[in-house]
Write an enzyme that holds these catalytic residues in place. Sequence first.
Site, PDB file in Angstrom:
ATOM      1  N   ARG A  76      66.242  65.411 -21.551  1.00  0.00           N
ATOM      2  CA  ARG A  76      65.759  66.781 -21.337  1.00  0.00           C
ATOM      3  C   ARG A  76      65.871  67.454 -22.707  1.00  0.00           C
ATOM      4  O   ARG A  76      66.959  67.828 -23.132  1.00  0.00           O
ATOM      5  CB  ARG A  76      66.628  67.504 -20.307  1.00  0.00           C
ATOM      6  CG  ARG A  76      66.720  66.782 -18.939  1.00  0.00           C
ATOM      7  CD  ARG A  76      67.438  67.673 -17.927  1.00  0.00           C
ATOM      8  NE  ARG A  76      67.992  66.936 -16.800  1.00  0.00           N
ATOM      9  CZ  ARG A  76      67.340  66.702 -15.658  1.00  0.00           C
ATOM     10  NH1 ARG A  76      66.121  67.107 -15.509  1.00  0.00           N
ATOM     11  NH2 ARG A  76      67.939  66.046 -14.667  1.00  0.00           N
ATOM     12  N   ASP A 107      58.514  69.035 -12.872  1.00  0.00           N
ATOM     13  CA  ASP A 107      57.740  70.217 -13.270  1.00  0.00           C
ATOM     14  C   ASP A 107      58.145  70.762 -14.642  1.00  0.00           C
ATOM     15  O   ASP A 107      57.325  71.373 -15.337  1.00  0.00           O
ATOM     16  CB  ASP A 107      57.746  71.288 -12.178  1.00  0.00           C
ATOM     17  CG  ASP A 107      59.055  72.035 -12.090  1.00  0.00           C
ATOM     18  OD1 ASP A 107      60.089  71.461 -12.476  1.00  0.00           O
ATOM     19  OD2 ASP A 107      59.032  73.192 -11.631  1.00  0.00           O
ATOM     20  N   ASP A 132      63.394  64.215  -6.289  1.00  0.00           N
ATOM     21  CA  ASP A 132      63.522  65.438  -5.468  1.00  0.00           C
ATOM     22  C   ASP A 132      62.310  65.739  -4.581  1.00  0.00           C
ATOM     23  O   ASP A 132      62.414  66.528  -3.649  1.00  0.00           O
ATOM     24  CB  ASP A 132      63.765  66.660  -6.369  1.00  0.00           C
ATOM     25  CG  ASP A 132      65.161  66.658  -6.960  1.00  0.00           C
ATOM     26  OD1 ASP A 132      65.930  65.726  -6.668  1.00  0.00           O
ATOM     27  OD2 ASP A 132      65.482  67.595  -7.717  1.00  0.00           O
ATOM     28  N   ASP A 134      59.805  67.598  -5.290  1.00  0.00           N
ATOM     29  CA  ASP A 134      59.699  69.062  -5.319  1.00  0.00           C
ATOM     30  C   ASP A 134      58.552  69.544  -6.199  1.00  0.00           C
ATOM     31  O   ASP A 134      58.644  70.603  -6.815  1.00  0.00           O
ATOM     32  CB  ASP A 134      61.027  69.663  -5.812  1.00  0.00           C
ATOM     33  CG  ASP A 134      61.387  69.185  -7.202  1.00  0.00           C
ATOM     34  OD1 ASP A 134      60.729  68.255  -7.712  1.00  0.00           O
ATOM     35  OD2 ASP A 134      62.318  69.744  -7.793  1.00  0.00           O
TER      36      ASP A 134
END
Length: 328
Positions: A76, A107, A132, A134
């Site tokens: 990240r 995302d 996830d 999501d």
Amino acid sequence: MTYNIKKVGVLTSGGDAPGMNAAIRAVVRACVYNKLECVGVYRGYEGLIEGDFKDLNARSVKNIINRGGTILKSARSKEFFSKEGREIAYHKLKEKGIDALVTIGGDGTFAGASVFSNEFDIPIIGIPGTIDNDINGTDFTIGYDTALNTVVEAIDKIRDTANSHSRLFLVEVMGRDAGDIALNAGIGAGAEEILIPEQDMGRGRLIESLKRSKKSGKTSSIIVVSEGDQIGKNIFKLASYIEENLVGYEVRVTVLGHIQRGGSPSCFDRVLASRLGVASIDALINDERNVMVGIRHNKVLSVPFLATKKGKKELDLELIRVADITSL
Ligand code: F6P
């Protein structure tokens, strides 16, 4: 092909997910099939900034379809959030002759891709990879199905010992902002209660419901708690609360944690990853950009990055009803 793409970079970013390797494999082989060169970028956007590249061919991705994690590693990146960082990344791409990117991640990965693509006019296609599930615009993300199976297998084992000792177990599962893992694995594993961020059950109602279960003859219980759930934010505090308010049950806590992110991908995830990997290169060839390739009603489609941003998910009332009925 307006962009006249010759060389495609592929990277994985954010939390890893089982099936990312199958996606990398499909991207590389779709490039070879379409006579495009393919370059692997290590450690997501961090590797882009550092120019950590490796040329990939069809044989570079042999024997990885069955492997969890990501051979390209993931990160990240904080630096990529800054304009300076993205400028360095752009120059590294140009030096290497990469004219388009495929980014596999969640995302956050797509948000970075969208800004980068607009700033430097680079075509980017996203592939949804996160346990996830999501991401808006796709029914499933790569890794989710494998994570569900991992959770169900773990809870099956917990059930054995819960039952032997007549205990109540709180099992925390991943899902930062979405209860998909908790809800579906909870139903699949036959949990008595499922606590998800989309629905605030409240501690009082939880205790009442557990009392009812006990009265109906249950001697042990499994409660699945999504890590994003308000009540379960601190699962150990919740365990103490239940022990204080519910007589006759010993409570134990299991936090499944990162085992949910590892392991060999399920067949579903391998097929999904293969389809989306091929679709990402098709999209580039068709001059698409700034889109994620996803799956809706078992059909591959493209969704603009902006529309993939996760919002507050709607509660799936049908699943909640099934969970309520089958846990009686
Ligand atoms: O986004 C995937 C995910 O596994 C979430 O479910 C979890 O909250 C987060 O990543 C954990 O991130 P990290 O691996 O950085 O601790």
